[in-house]
Design a protein around this motif. Structure first.
Motif, PDB file in Angstrom:
ATOM      1  N   THR A 175       0.900  -1.188   0.017  1.00 40.22           N
ATOM      2  CA  THR A 175       0.056  -0.094  -0.100  1.00 40.22           C
ATOM      3  C   THR A 175       0.733   1.203   0.058  1.00 40.22           C
ATOM      4  N   HIS A 183     -10.447  -0.852   4.189  1.00 38.79           N
ATOM      5  CA  HIS A 183      -9.397  -0.463   3.322  1.00 38.79           C
ATOM      6  C   HIS A 183      -9.482  -0.168   2.075  1.00 38.79           C
ATOM      7  N   ARG A 228      -9.790  -6.553   6.789  1.00 39.75           N
ATOM      8  CA  ARG A 228     -10.753  -5.114   6.450  1.00 39.75           C
ATOM      9  C   ARG A 228     -10.661  -5.257   4.825  1.00 39.75           C
ATOM     10  N   ARG A 286      -5.284 -13.691   4.268  1.00 34.75           N
ATOM     11  CA  ARG A 286      -4.378 -14.032   5.303  1.00 34.75           C
ATOM     12  C   ARG A 286      -5.118 -13.870   6.769  1.00 34.75           C
ATOM     13  N   GLN A 323      -5.450 -12.804  10.055  1.00 32.60           N
ATOM     14  CA  GLN A 323      -4.613 -11.369  10.618  1.00 32.60           C
ATOM     15  C   GLN A 323      -4.229 -11.855  12.012  1.00 32.60           C
ATOM     16  N   PRO A 374      -4.833  -9.815  -1.409  1.00 29.82           N
ATOM     17  CA  PRO A 374      -4.425  -8.638  -1.255  1.00 29.82           C
ATOM     18  C   PRO A 374      -3.076  -8.735  -0.928  1.00 29.82           C
TER      19      PRO A 374
HETATM   20  C1  NCD Z   1      -3.834  -5.952   3.463  1.00 30.15           C
HETATM   21  C2  NCD Z   1      -4.065  -5.113   4.674  1.00 30.15           C
HETATM   22  O1  NCD Z   1      -3.211  -4.308   5.001  1.00 30.15           O
HETATM   23  O2  NCD Z   1      -5.115  -5.248   5.114  1.00 30.15           O
HETATM   24  N1  NCD Z   1      -2.737  -5.792   2.729  1.00 30.15           N
HETATM   25  C3  NCD Z   1      -2.510  -5.024   1.744  1.00 30.15           C
HETATM   26  O3  NCD Z   1      -2.848  -3.764   1.940  1.00 30.15           O
HETATM   27  N2  NCD Z   1      -2.712  -5.099   0.533  1.00 30.15           N
HETATM   28  C4  NCD Z   1      -4.116  -7.349   3.702  1.00 30.15           C
HETATM   29  C5  NCD Z   1      -3.288  -8.168   4.868  1.00 30.15           C
HETATM   30  O4  NCD Z   1      -2.525  -7.348   5.467  1.00 30.15           O
HETATM   31  O5  NCD Z   1      -3.489  -9.312   5.208  1.00 30.15           O
END
Ligand code: NCD
Length: 313
Positions: free
Chosen positions: A52, A129, A162, A225, A227, A263
């Motif tokens: 991100t 997100h 999220r 994933r 978390q 993601p």
């Molecule tokens: C995700 C997040 O940060 O929520 N990652 C991301 O921004 N691509 C997904 C995650 O951390 O599992």
């Protein structure tokens, strides 16, 4: 001034126009290479991030702008007890637009209340997100030509994820979407999302435990994933972390034109042997994140008219 804190801050039409702009940028990036000359993006990351933050930075640099910020709360004045409200008031004088990731749900919203520059939520706790959702919708559109009519299986940590929450919120605004929520009992979609978002939408939905049960029906398989950082104890995480592992074998029953999204970061939930399958699109998805963030920055800075309603083209 417009911010992006929740995916619903943009109407469906605004979202679609923004994704269309992302496509145009992808096709001719050189046309946009100087659109943000002289502009600065502030990246305020109070929680870890690779994609991100880097894709936001890449987006601003590819638009000709510059970036400042921090990638670790430990190196900011948050460790001295500074509030998010004070941080953003100050950053409003240093940057033209800000992307904020925070471990506390609602922190970017609070920031937007005190900000003099557009604020983008780059992930708040286990809540929302929205820019990942733009990336996900962009990928689904590019793969299928449209979002309407999609059958999607969201698999893994649907409780704390999220990206899942934001994607569901956005998807219910399209036509004929079918949802399969694939998770262990403990990681089900929060009931407030089922009651306030999914049920009123009238779309078909079902909660299932095994991905094999629904694999043949899916157009999109959205893996996530577990978390770890949001669990209250390590034993629960260890017990649940390998609930789903996508392998070549499990994909035998899937459609030929399935798209597998994630993601990222992936831990164990997609076996590396799947990466070579043409249906695995998660790295392409991550790349798309740069173009949608370019589109978003241009839009919120008012440098691209006709995306937000009420703005002439
Ligand atoms: C995700 C997040 O940060 O929520 N990652 C991301 O921004 N691509 C997904 C995650 O951390 O599992």
């Amino acid at each position: 001034m417009r911010h992006l804190i929740d995916p619903l801050d943009f109407t469906r039409q605004e979202t679609d126009r923004l994704l269309g702009l992302g496509e145009k940028i992808l096709e001719s990036p050189q046309k946009y290479a100087h659109r943000c000359d002289g502009k600065i993006l502030g990246t305020l990351f109070f929680e870890p991030s690779t994609r991100t933050r880097l894709s936001f930075e890449s987006a601003m640099l590819r638009l000709g702008g510059q970036v400042l910020g921090f990638s670790d709360a430990g190196s900011s004045s948050a460790t001295k007890g500074e509030s998010v409200a004070d941080t953003i008031r100050m950053v409003s004088g240093y940057a033209d637009i800000a992307a904020m990731r925070h471990f506390k749900e609602g922190a970017p919203f609070v920031a937007s209340q005190y900000s003099r520059i557009p604020v983008i939520n780059a992930g708040d706790g286990g809540h929302q997100h929205p820019t990942q959702t733009l990336t996900d919708l962009f990928t689904i559109r590019r793969r299928r030509g449209k979002v309407d009519g999609v059958t999607i299986g969201l698999c893994g940590d649907l409780k704390f994820g999220r990206t899942v929450h934001s994607l569901i919120k956005s998807l219910v605004r399209y036509e004929n979407v079918r949802f399969y929520f694939i998770s262990p009992e403990e990681l089900r979609v929060p009931s407030y999302i089922l009651k306030e978002v999914v049920m009123p939408s009238g779309h078909q939905w079902e909660e299932v435990r095994a991905m094999e049960d629904v694999m043949p029906e899916l157009d999109i398989l959205y893996m996530t994933r577990v978390q770890r950082e949001r669990f209250f104890n390590e034993e629960d995480y260890v017990r649940l972390k390998d609930s789903y592992i996508l392998t070549k074998d499990k994909l035998r029953a899937a459609k030929k034109d399935l798209s597998i999204l994630h993601p990222l970061p992936r831990v164990n939930e997609i076996a590396p042997e799947v990466d070579g399958d043409p249906r695995a699109v998660y790295f392409e998805q991550a790349r798309g994140g740069v173009f949608v963030r370019m589109a978003l920055i241009l839009t919120l800075l008012g440098l691209e008219k006709g995306i937000l309603s009420g703005e002439g083209a």
